[in-house]
Design a protein around this motif. Structure first.
Motif, PDB file in Angstrom:
ATOM      1  N   LEU A   9      -3.374   1.774  10.025  1.00 41.46           N
ATOM      2  CA  LEU A   9      -4.037   0.539   9.662  1.00 41.46           C
ATOM      3  C   LEU A   9      -3.206  -0.633  10.148  1.00 41.46           C
ATOM      4  CD1 LEU A   9      -5.055   1.409   6.007  1.00 41.46           C
ATOM      5  CD2 LEU A   9      -6.467   1.478   8.030  1.00 41.46           C
ATOM      6  N   PRO A  10      -3.716  -1.416  11.108  1.00 42.29           N
ATOM      7  CA  PRO A  10      -2.974  -2.564  11.590  1.00 42.29           C
ATOM      8  C   PRO A  10      -3.066  -3.719  10.602  1.00 42.29           C
ATOM      9  CG  PRO A  10      -5.085  -2.463  12.666  1.00 42.29           C
ATOM     10  CD  PRO A  10      -4.980  -1.228  11.793  1.00 42.29           C
ATOM     11  N   GLY A  11      -2.222  -4.710  10.746  1.00 43.77           N
ATOM     12  CA  GLY A  11      -2.339  -5.905   9.932  1.00 43.77           C
ATOM     13  C   GLY A  11      -1.065  -6.230   9.208  1.00 43.77           C
ATOM     14  N   ALA A  12      -1.040  -7.389   8.590  1.00 46.54           N
ATOM     15  CA  ALA A  12       0.160  -7.816   7.889  1.00 46.54           C
ATOM     16  C   ALA A  12       0.078  -7.384   6.441  1.00 46.54           C
ATOM     17  CB  ALA A  12       0.299  -9.324   8.004  1.00 46.54           C
ATOM     18  N   MET A  13      -0.384  -8.254   5.571  1.00 43.91           N
ATOM     19  CA  MET A  13      -0.428  -7.922   4.157  1.00 43.91           C
ATOM     20  C   MET A  13      -1.789  -7.366   3.763  1.00 43.91           C
ATOM     21  SD  MET A  13       2.228  -9.991   2.316  1.00 43.91           S
ATOM     22  CE  MET A  13       3.596 -10.806   3.098  1.00 43.91           C
ATOM     23  N   ALA A  14      -2.776  -7.535   4.596  1.00 48.64           N
ATOM     24  CA  ALA A  14      -4.088  -6.958   4.349  1.00 48.64           C
ATOM     25  C   ALA A  14      -4.487  -6.206   5.600  1.00 48.64           C
ATOM     26  CB  ALA A  14      -5.115  -8.041   4.042  1.00 48.64           C
ATOM     27  N   SER A  15      -5.013  -5.024   5.433  1.00 46.44           N
ATOM     28  CA  SER A  15      -5.381  -4.197   6.573  1.00 46.44           C
ATOM     29  C   SER A  15      -6.768  -3.630   6.358  1.00 46.44           C
ATOM     30  CB  SER A  15      -4.387  -3.044   6.734  1.00 46.44           C
ATOM     31  OG  SER A  15      -3.096  -3.535   6.945  1.00 46.44           O
TER      32      SER A  15
ATOM     33  N   TYR B 103      10.050  -3.348  -4.735  1.00 49.13           N
ATOM     34  CA  TYR B 103       9.988  -4.762  -5.068  1.00 49.13           C
ATOM     35  C   TYR B 103      10.817  -5.606  -4.098  1.00 49.13           C
ATOM     36  CZ  TYR B 103       9.929  -9.023  -7.868  1.00 49.13           C
ATOM     37  OH  TYR B 103       9.775 -10.309  -8.297  1.00 49.13           O
ATOM     38  N   ALA B 104      11.978  -5.126  -3.699  1.00 48.90           N
ATOM     39  CA  ALA B 104      12.821  -5.856  -2.750  1.00 48.90           C
ATOM     40  C   ALA B 104      12.086  -6.053  -1.420  1.00 48.90           C
ATOM     41  CB  ALA B 104      14.136  -5.119  -2.524  1.00 48.90           C
ATOM     42  N   ALA B 105      11.336  -5.049  -0.986  1.00 51.00           N
ATOM     43  CA  ALA B 105      10.566  -5.155   0.256  1.00 51.00           C
ATOM     44  C   ALA B 105       9.408  -6.153   0.100  1.00 51.00           C
ATOM     45  CB  ALA B 105      10.040  -3.788   0.672  1.00 51.00           C
ATOM     46  N   VAL B 106       8.824  -6.211  -1.086  1.00 47.77           N
ATOM     47  CA  VAL B 106       7.759  -7.180  -1.354  1.00 47.77           C
ATOM     48  C   VAL B 106       8.322  -8.591  -1.239  1.00 47.77           C
ATOM     49  CG1 VAL B 106       6.168  -8.084  -3.108  1.00 47.77           C
ATOM     50  CG2 VAL B 106       6.424  -5.608  -2.810  1.00 47.77           C
ATOM     51  N   LEU B 107       9.471  -8.821  -1.865  1.00 46.31           N
ATOM     52  CA  LEU B 107      10.102 -10.145  -1.791  1.00 46.31           C
ATOM     53  C   LEU B 107      10.445 -10.513  -0.351  1.00 46.31           C
ATOM     54  CD1 LEU B 107      12.446 -10.075  -4.914  1.00 46.31           C
ATOM     55  CD2 LEU B 107      10.242 -11.237  -4.659  1.00 46.31           C
ATOM     56  N   GLU B 108      10.946  -9.544   0.400  1.00 41.72           N
ATOM     57  CA  GLU B 108      11.287  -9.784   1.800  1.00 41.72           C
ATOM     58  C   GLU B 108      10.028 -10.143   2.609  1.00 41.72           C
ATOM     59  OE1 GLU B 108      12.858  -7.308   5.676  1.00 41.72           O
ATOM     60  OE2 GLU B 108      13.628  -6.730   3.709  1.00 41.72           O
TER      61      GLU B 108
ATOM     62  N   LYS C 289       9.223 -13.832   4.523  1.00 43.06           N
ATOM     63  CA  LYS C 289       8.921 -14.031   5.946  1.00 43.06           C
ATOM     64  C   LYS C 289       7.785 -15.027   6.142  1.00 43.06           C
ATOM     65  CE  LYS C 289      10.536  -9.537   7.524  1.00 43.06           C
ATOM     66  NZ  LYS C 289      10.155  -8.232   8.057  1.00 43.06           N
ATOM     67  N   VAL C 290       6.862 -15.071   5.194  1.00 45.52           N
ATOM     68  CA  VAL C 290       5.739 -16.007   5.264  1.00 45.52           C
ATOM     69  C   VAL C 290       6.257 -17.415   5.037  1.00 45.52           C
ATOM     70  CG1 VAL C 290       3.568 -16.699   4.169  1.00 45.52           C
ATOM     71  CG2 VAL C 290       4.076 -14.273   4.515  1.00 45.52           C
TER      72      VAL C 290
ATOM     73  N   THR D 209       7.812 -20.620   2.358  1.00 46.36           N
ATOM     74  CA  THR D 209       7.224 -21.414   1.291  1.00 46.36           C
ATOM     75  C   THR D 209       6.400 -22.540   1.894  1.00 46.36           C
ATOM     76  OG1 THR D 209       9.188 -22.816   1.200  1.00 46.36           O
ATOM     77  CG2 THR D 209       9.128 -20.921  -0.284  1.00 46.36           C
ATOM     78  N   HIS D 210       5.496 -23.073   1.112  1.00 49.10           N
ATOM     79  CA  HIS D 210       4.699 -24.203   1.569  1.00 49.10           C
ATOM     80  C   HIS D 210       4.349 -25.079   0.375  1.00 49.10           C
ATOM     81  CE1 HIS D 210       2.059 -20.689   1.012  1.00 49.10           C
ATOM     82  NE2 HIS D 210       1.183 -21.526   0.518  1.00 49.10           N
ATOM     83  N   ALA D 211       3.995 -26.302   0.662  1.00 44.31           N
ATOM     84  CA  ALA D 211       3.694 -27.281  -0.388  1.00 44.31           C
ATOM     85  C   ALA D 211       2.341 -26.967  -1.017  1.00 44.31           C
ATOM     86  CB  ALA D 211       3.668 -28.683   0.225  1.00 44.31           C
ATOM     87  N   VAL D 212       2.157 -27.508  -2.222  1.00 44.15           N
ATOM     88  CA  VAL D 212       0.899 -27.324  -2.931  1.00 44.15           C
ATOM     89  C   VAL D 212      -0.246 -27.845  -2.054  1.00 44.15           C
ATOM     90  CG1 VAL D 212      -0.447 -28.023  -4.945  1.00 44.15           C
ATOM     91  CG2 VAL D 212       1.989 -27.520  -5.191  1.00 44.15           C
ATOM     92  N   GLY D 213      -1.258 -27.023  -1.879  1.00 41.48           N
ATOM     93  CA  GLY D 213      -2.423 -27.400  -1.093  1.00 41.48           C
ATOM     94  C   GLY D 213      -2.297 -27.111   0.397  1.00 41.48           C
ATOM     95  N   GLU D 214      -1.087 -26.742   0.842  1.00 37.13           N
ATOM     96  CA  GLU D 214      -0.883 -26.422   2.250  1.00 37.13           C
ATOM     97  C   GLU D 214      -1.242 -24.975   2.496  1.00 37.13           C
ATOM     98  OE1 GLU D 214       2.768 -26.312   5.505  1.00 37.13           O
ATOM     99  OE2 GLU D 214       3.206 -26.605   3.398  1.00 37.13           O
ATOM    100  N   VAL D 215      -1.905 -24.706   3.613  1.00 35.21           N
ATOM    101  CA  VAL D 215      -2.258 -23.344   3.976  1.00 35.21           C
ATOM    102  C   VAL D 215      -1.568 -23.001   5.285  1.00 35.21           C
ATOM    103  CG1 VAL D 215      -4.137 -21.780   4.557  1.00 35.21           C
ATOM    104  CG2 VAL D 215      -4.494 -23.557   2.848  1.00 35.21           C
ATOM    105  N   LYS D 216      -0.897 -21.862   5.303  1.00 31.42           N
ATOM    106  CA  LYS D 216      -0.226 -21.430   6.531  1.00 31.42           C
ATOM    107  C   LYS D 216      -0.933 -20.245   7.114  1.00 31.42           C
ATOM    108  CE  LYS D 216       4.392 -23.101   5.716  1.00 31.42           C
ATOM    109  NZ  LYS D 216       5.805 -22.833   5.801  1.00 31.42           N
TER     110      LYS D 216
END
Length: 162
Positions: free
Chosen positions: A4-10, A143-148, A152-153, A155-162
């Motif tokens: 299954l390719p993809g980042a956090m959703a596949s 959990y450590a891998a989830v945090l990692e 990588k994504v 942080t972003h400000a409230v309302g900002e979409v990356k």
């Protein structure tokens, strides 16, 4: 089974493996276990990803069984026997860190929330032609891998979409 390719959703492309799902469950086993299992056998009872704010009327629910592989758990497998009239090419299987979704025509969407994170990048889906069962298998994600992964994504400000 295909990766299954993809980042956090596949999204899975299901391959026809003909000889078995790899987990040893037959369509009858899955259906019987789903019927006998409280909270795992029906969509909407899987812990929060079910029918939130959406009405699906009288569409039939998708039967399924969740299998936790090994002790301690290393993988999760979700087995879904296909109902009559549904072709494997019509089934969409997706995995995100928190759960699995299965969509097929004429049935309520299946949302399975998992008690731990899984790695969608390393998940695999397969189809057993003999039992007509789709199986998605995804490895446990520490959990450590989830945090990692979230780091990588960035942080972003409230309302900002990356």
């Amino acid at each position: 089974a295909s990766g299954l390719p993809g980042a956090m959703a596949s999204q899975a492309t299901i391959s026809g493996a003909g000889g078995g799902s790899g987990a040893g469950a037959t369509g009858a086993d899955v259906a019987a276990a789903a019927a006998a299992t409280t909270g795992l056998g029906r969509s909407g009872e899987s812990g929060g990803l079910g029918r939130v704010g959406i009405s699906f009327g009288k569409l039939p629910e998708v039967q399924h069984v969740v299998e936790y592989v090994n002790v301690p758990v290393t993988d999760v497998a979700v087995h879904v026997p296909l109902p009559e009239g549904v072709k494997v090419s019509q089934v969409r299987v997706c995995v995100v860190m928190e759960g699995v979704t299965v969509d097929m025509p004429g049935h309520q969407p299946l949302r399975v929330q998992l008690p731990f994170a899984v790695n969608g990048d390393e998940a695999a889906a397969g189809y057993d032609e003999v039992t007509r069962t789709v199986t998605l298998r995804a490895p446990y994600m520490a959990y450590a891998a989830v945090l990692e992964a979230h780091g990588k994504v960035g942080t972003h400000a409230v309302g900002e979409v990356k």
